[in-house]
Design an enzyme around this catalytic site. Structure first.
Site, PDB file in Angstrom:
ATOM      1  N   ASP A  18       0.819  -1.224   0.000  1.00 57.89           N
ATOM      2  CA  ASP A  18       0.000   0.000   0.000  1.00 57.89           C
ATOM      3  C   ASP A  18       0.847   1.267   0.000  1.00 57.89           C
ATOM      4  OD1 ASP A  18      -2.263  -1.559   0.121  1.00 57.89           O
ATOM      5  OD2 ASP A  18      -2.567  -1.274   2.277  1.00 57.89           O
ATOM      6  N   ARG A  98       0.811   5.168  17.195  1.00 63.37           N
ATOM      7  CA  ARG A  98       0.399   6.118  16.147  1.00 63.37           C
ATOM      8  C   ARG A  98       0.765   7.566  16.455  1.00 63.37           C
ATOM      9  NH1 ARG A  98       0.958   2.035  13.122  1.00 63.37           N
ATOM     10  NH2 ARG A  98      -0.889   0.987  12.345  1.00 63.37           N
ATOM     11  N   ASP A 127      -6.835   3.723  13.112  1.00 60.58           N
ATOM     12  CA  ASP A 127      -5.504   4.313  12.931  1.00 60.58           C
ATOM     13  C   ASP A 127      -5.552   5.634  12.166  1.00 60.58           C
ATOM     14  OD1 ASP A 127      -4.128   2.388  14.383  1.00 60.58           O
ATOM     15  OD2 ASP A 127      -3.996   1.049  12.663  1.00 60.58           O
ATOM     16  N   SER A 178      -4.535  -9.969   8.664  1.00 61.15           N
ATOM     17  CA  SER A 178      -3.968  -8.634   8.614  1.00 61.15           C
ATOM     18  C   SER A 178      -3.370  -8.351   9.986  1.00 61.15           C
ATOM     19  CB  SER A 178      -5.091  -7.650   8.268  1.00 61.15           C
ATOM     20  OG  SER A 178      -4.771  -6.378   8.751  1.00 61.15           O
TER      21      SER A 178
HETATM   22  N1  ARG Z   1      -7.707  -2.824  16.862  1.00 64.59           N
HETATM   23  C1  ARG Z   1      -6.418  -2.351  17.249  1.00 64.59           C
HETATM   24  C2  ARG Z   1      -6.440  -0.853  17.383  1.00 64.59           C
HETATM   25  O1  ARG Z   1      -7.301  -0.209  16.865  1.00 64.59           O
HETATM   26  C3  ARG Z   1      -5.334  -2.825  16.310  1.00 64.59           C
HETATM   27  C4  ARG Z   1      -5.280  -2.133  15.007  1.00 64.59           C
HETATM   28  C5  ARG Z   1      -4.209  -2.667  14.122  1.00 64.59           C
HETATM   29  N2  ARG Z   1      -4.006  -1.796  12.999  1.00 64.59           N
HETATM   30  C6  ARG Z   1      -3.813  -2.208  11.759  1.00 64.59           C
HETATM   31  N3  ARG Z   1      -3.678  -1.287  10.843  1.00 64.59           N
HETATM   32  N4  ARG Z   1      -3.808  -3.474  11.435  1.00 64.59           N
HETATM   33  O2  ARG Z   1      -5.578  -0.297  18.016  1.00 64.59           O
END
Ligand code: ARG
Length: 405
Positions: A18, A98, A127, A178
Site C-alpha cells: 500500500d 500512532r 488508525d 492482517s
Molecule cells: N484494533 C487495534 C487498534 O485499533 C489494532 C489495530 C491494528 N491496525 C492495523 N492497521 N492493522 O488499536
C-alpha cells in the site's frame, strides 16, 4: 511549480504494498516530491530494504528512525502507570504507536516545509483517526493525506498499478490475516477470524507458544518497580527496552498474553481482534499487584475509574490533548510510592502474581495477622459498627416493613 521547487509530502512508509504504491500515487496526483519515514518500533521488518525501495520508487529522502526507546519511555511507560487497558483486555500497542509516528512525520514535514503528511490507513479503522487527529494537534496547518482512503483500488489493482509503472515491490504471498506489531503487542485481524465463533488457529500466533505446548514446569520472574515503573528483572537492572524484550521472550515461551476480543472501534464497527502481548500482560499484572500493596482503597477506586478514561482517550486518538496531560499529572502523583518487587509465575498461558514486597507497603502484617503480634484493636470495632450501621437501623425503625425483602 513556477520556480521549479516542488511541493513536498512526508509519508509514513512501512515498505509494504500500500505505502509503496502510495509514493508514486502521491507524486502523480499532487505533482509533489515525496519524503518517506519508516520507524523501527520493534517489529521484525527489513528496514534498510524498505529505505532502498522507497528511494528506487522515487522518494527524494527516506528516513529510518529507531524510536524503540522513545516509544517505551514516553508512550508505553505512562500507559503502564495509568493501567491503560482498552475494554479491560487490549494493552493498546498500536494505539500508542500512532501518535509517536505522527510526531516524527510532523517533525520532518516542518524540516522540509512540506504542505502535507500522508499515511496508508484505510477509512474503516482507528488508525486513520489517530494519525489525523495527532497531526492536527501538533501542526494544525498541515494537510493529512490518506491515499488508501481515496483511491478505491483493490489489492490486485494496486499490483497492476505498480507493474505498469515498474515499481520495485516486495509482494509477500497473501497472508491469511492482517497484522500490525510493535514491541508492546501484535494484533491479528481478518481471514478466518472474521467469524467470531472460530477459535483463533495456531497459525495466527507468532510471539507466543500454544499454552498446551508450553513447558510443564512453571517459571518464576521477579520484577522490581520504582515510581510505578519496572527497573529490573530477577535483580538485574535493565533499560526500558531491554526489560520489555526480556519479558516478551520469557512470557511468550509460556504462552502468556493471548487475547481474543470483540472490540468497539471508534468508527462504530465491532471487530474481532486477536492480540499477543506477553510483556504487557506480565507488566500490567505486576504493576497492579504492587498498587494494591501501596495505594489506599480510595486511591485504587478512583484510579480504576480513571483507567478506563485514559484507555479510551489513547484508543480514540487523543494522545496529544490537554486531557491526557491532566490525567498524566494525576497518574504521576499516584505512582510516587509504587515501588517494590512482584513475583510472577508463568505457566501454561497464565501470568499469575504470587508474591509482592514493598518497603512502603500499606499491607501491615501486625494489622492483618490472626496470630500473635496482632495490634488491631478488636474492641474498637464495636463502636465503629454501631455508628456505621446507624442509618440502616434508623431506617428500619422508621420505615420498617418491606426492607427485609
Ligand atoms: N484494533 C487495534 C487498534 O485499533 C489494532 C489495530 C491494528 N491496525 C492495523 N492497521 N492493522 O488499536
Amino acid at each position: 511549480m513556477a520556480n521549479g521547487v516542488k511541493k513536498k509530502i512526508v509519508l509514513a512508509y512501512s515498505g509494504g504494498l500500500d505505502t509503496s504504491v502510495a509514493i508514486r500515487w502521491l507524486q502523480e496526483k499532487y505533482d509533489a516530491d515525496v519524503v518517506t519515514m519508516t520507524m523501527d518500533l520493534g517489529a521484525n521488518t527489513a528496514l534498510d530494504d524498505a529505505r532502498q525501495r522507497a528511494l528506487r520508487i522515487g522518494a527524494i529522502r527516506a528516513d529510518v528512525i529507531d524510536a524503540r526507546e522513545e516509544f517505551v519511555r514516553d508512550y508505553v511507560w505512562p500507559a503502564l502507570q495509568a493501567g491503560a487497558i482498552y475494554e479491560g483486555v487490549y494493552p493498546l500497542a498500536t494505539a500508542l504507536a500512532r501518535p509517536l509516528i505522527a510526531k516524527h512525520l510532523v517533525r520532518i514535514a516542518l524540516e522540509e516545509q512540506a504542505f502535507a503528511v500522508a499515511h496508508g490507513c484505510t477509512g474503516k479503522g482507528n488508525d486513520q483517526v489517530r494519525f489525523d487527529v495527532s497531526t492536527g494537534a501538533l501542526a494544525p496547518h498541515l494537510k493529512v493525506l490518506a491515499p488508501a482512503r481515496e483511491w478505491g483500488m483493490t489489492r490486485d489493482q494496486e499490483i497492476d498499478y505498480a507493474r505498469q509503472r515498474n515499481l520495485p515491490l516486495k509482494i509477500n504471498p497473501r497472508s491469511a490475516y492482517s497484522t500490525d506489531e510493535n514491541l508492546w503487542g501484535r494484533s491479528i485481524e481478518a481471514g478466518d477470524l472474521e467469524d467470531p465463533m472460530n477459535e483463533p488457529p495456531e497459525d495466527a500466533f507468532d510471539w507466543t507458544v500454544s499454552p498446551a505446548k508450553a513447558p510443564n514446569e512453571p517459571q518464576y520472574v521477579e520484577i522490581t518497580f520504582r515510581d510505578g515503573l519496572p527497573v529490573s528483572v530477577d535483580g538485574e537492572a535493565l533499560s526500558p527496552l531491554q526489560l520489555v524484550e526480556h519479558l516478551h521472550r520469557l512470557a511468550g515461551a509460556h504462552g502468556v498474553g493471548r487475547i481474543d476480543h470483540i472490540e468497539n472501534r471508534l468508527v462504530g464497527i465491532k471487530s474481532r481482534e486477536v492480540y499477543e502481548a506477553p510483556a504487557a500482560a506480565v507488566l500490567h499484572a505486576a504493576h497492579r499487584a504492587l498498587e494494591y500493596m501501596t495505594l489506599t482503597k480510595d486511591q485504587l477506586r478512583f484510579k480504576e475509574r480513571m483507567q478506563q478514561e485514559y484507555a479510551d482517550l489513547v484508543y480514540n486518538g487523543l494522545w496529544f490533548s490537554a486531557h491526557r496531560k491532566d490525567l498524566d499529572a494525576y497518574v504521576r502523583s499516584t505512582q510516587q510510592y509504587v515501588r517494590g518487587t512482584v513475583r510472577v509465575k508463568l505457566f501454561k498461558g497464565q501470568a499469575t502474581v504470587v508474591g509482592r514486597d514493598s518497603d512502603v507497603a500499606l499491607y501491615q502484617h501486625a494489622l492483618a495477622t490472626y496470630d500473635v503480634g496482632d495490634t488491631f484493636d478488636h474492641r474498637a470495632a464495636e463502636g465503629f459498627i454501631n455508628i456505621y450501621g446507624l442509618p440502616v437501623r434508623t431506617q428500619a425503625r422508621v420505615q420498617g416493613k418491606g426492607l427485609d425483602k
